[in-house]
Design an enzyme around this catalytic site. Structure first.
Site, PDB file in Angstrom:
ATOM      1  N   CYS A   1       5.976   0.010   7.340  1.00 41.52           N
ATOM      2  CA  CYS A   1       5.598   1.146   6.501  1.00 41.52           C
ATOM      3  C   CYS A   1       6.816   1.559   5.679  1.00 41.52           C
ATOM      4  CB  CYS A   1       5.156   2.302   7.394  1.00 41.52           C
ATOM      5  SG  CYS A   1       4.645   3.772   6.488  1.00 41.52           S
ATOM      6  N   LEU A   2       6.597   1.842   4.404  1.00 36.57           N
ATOM      7  CA  LEU A   2       7.713   2.239   3.532  1.00 36.57           C
ATOM      8  C   LEU A   2       8.382   3.516   4.012  1.00 36.57           C
ATOM      9  CD1 LEU A   2       6.155   1.501   0.023  1.00 36.57           C
ATOM     10  CD2 LEU A   2       7.841   0.130   1.268  1.00 36.57           C
TER      11      LEU A   2
ATOM     12  N   GLN B   1       3.213   9.927   1.169  1.00 32.16           N
ATOM     13  CA  GLN B   1       4.491   9.210   1.070  1.00 32.16           C
ATOM     14  C   GLN B   1       5.252   9.524  -0.211  1.00 32.16           C
ATOM     15  OE1 GLN B   1       2.504   5.276   2.139  1.00 32.16           O
ATOM     16  NE2 GLN B   1       4.445   5.097   3.205  1.00 32.16           N
TER      17      GLN B   1
ATOM     18  N   HIS C   1      -2.562   7.547   6.968  1.00 32.03           N
ATOM     19  CA  HIS C   1      -1.596   8.455   6.333  1.00 32.03           C
ATOM     20  C   HIS C   1      -2.282   9.740   5.863  1.00 32.03           C
ATOM     21  CE1 HIS C   1       2.247   6.359   6.167  1.00 32.03           C
ATOM     22  NE2 HIS C   1       1.676   5.253   5.713  1.00 32.03           N
TER      23      HIS C   1
ATOM     24  N   GLY D   1       0.837  -1.191   0.000  1.00 31.52           N
ATOM     25  CA  GLY D   1       0.000   0.000   0.000  1.00 31.52           C
ATOM     26  C   GLY D   1       0.872   1.241   0.000  1.00 31.52           C
TER      27      GLY D   1
ATOM     28  N   HIS E   1      -4.365   1.399   7.800  1.00 34.86           N
ATOM     29  CA  HIS E   1      -2.998   1.937   7.854  1.00 34.86           C
ATOM     30  C   HIS E   1      -2.828   3.039   6.800  1.00 34.86           C
ATOM     31  CE1 HIS E   1       1.563   1.388   8.020  1.00 34.86           C
ATOM     32  NE2 HIS E   1       1.380   2.104   6.914  1.00 34.86           N
ATOM     33  N   GLU E   2      -3.271   2.749   5.565  1.00 39.24           N
ATOM     34  CA  GLU E   2      -3.088   3.723   4.477  1.00 39.24           C
ATOM     35  C   GLU E   2      -3.964   4.965   4.699  1.00 39.24           C
ATOM     36  OE1 GLU E   2      -0.613   3.425   2.660  1.00 39.24           O
ATOM     37  OE2 GLU E   2      -0.195   1.344   3.154  1.00 39.24           O
TER      38      GLU E   2
HETATM   39 NI    NI Z   1       2.574   3.403   5.729  1.00 37.38          NI
END
Ligand code: NI
Length: 188
Positions: free
Chosen positions: A98-99, A50, A144, A45, A140-141
């Site tokens: 998370c990236l 991000q 953000h 995701g 989670h996404e």
């Molecule tokens: Ni994330």
């Protein structure tokens, strides 16, 4: 086009995002770039902050975790202006990463049963009841888009324990095998 992933400490990750409106410039290109960036960094995701944009858009392809979580098999989404309604159910604790927080993984308690309403890539309204790990990815996404990160959900003790790693990311000392953008250096 593959874009750099903004890392923890960058202020863009902490801002609340604005709704996408019809006529948003180059929306299809943005969606394609976000998928490309997500695949290149092996995430399931990616949310617009991000890649440095405070707009309410998320891409998800949960298929890579489909072996472990069957509800994720073949599930791919573009979520525009998503809204989550938490449905009843016990919270389940599972590891998340998370990236924007490379090298870290922490257990996060979430309700794995939600009603999701969103606009798809053609700005058509959709809704679906989603559960299990897929509901976790969506939450989670969507966090953000509110300027929230999964580490905001962990205990102060856990946060204290990973403080050194968080500081390394902020300081730009984290090795990463995908292109990233670090927080701007603070001028003292
Ligand atoms: Ni994330």
């Amino acid at each position: 086009m593959k874009l750099p992933v903004y890392l923890y400490g960058h202020p863009v990750l902490r801002r609340k995002c604005a709704d996408i409106t019809p006529g948003y410039p180059e929306l299809q290109k943005l969606i394609a770039d976000m998928f490309e960036t997500m695949y290149a960094s092996e995430g399931v995701g990616l949310a617009a902050p991000q890649i440095g944009r405070n707009d309410r858009i998320v891409v998800i392809d949960a298929d890579p975790v489909g072996e472990q979580f069957p509800e994720c098999k073949g599930r791919k989404f573009t979520l525009i202006n998503p809204e989550i309604e938490i449905l009843d159910g016990e919270k389940v604790s599972r590891a998340e990463g998370c990236l924007s927080l490379p090298g870290l993984s922490e257990n996060v308690a979430r309700t794995e049963h939600i009603m999701l309403r969103w606009l798809d890539e053609n700005l058509e309204p959709r809704q679906e009841e989603i559960s299990g790990f897929l509901a976790r990815i969506v939450q989670h996404e969507c966090d953000h888009l509110e300027g929230k990160l999964y580490i905001d959900h962990i205990s102060p003790i856990r946060k204290q324990l990973i403080k050194g790693k968080l500081n390394s990311i902020v300081a730009g000392r984290t090795a990463c095998d995908y292109p990233v953008r670090y927080a701007p250096k603070k001028i003292k």
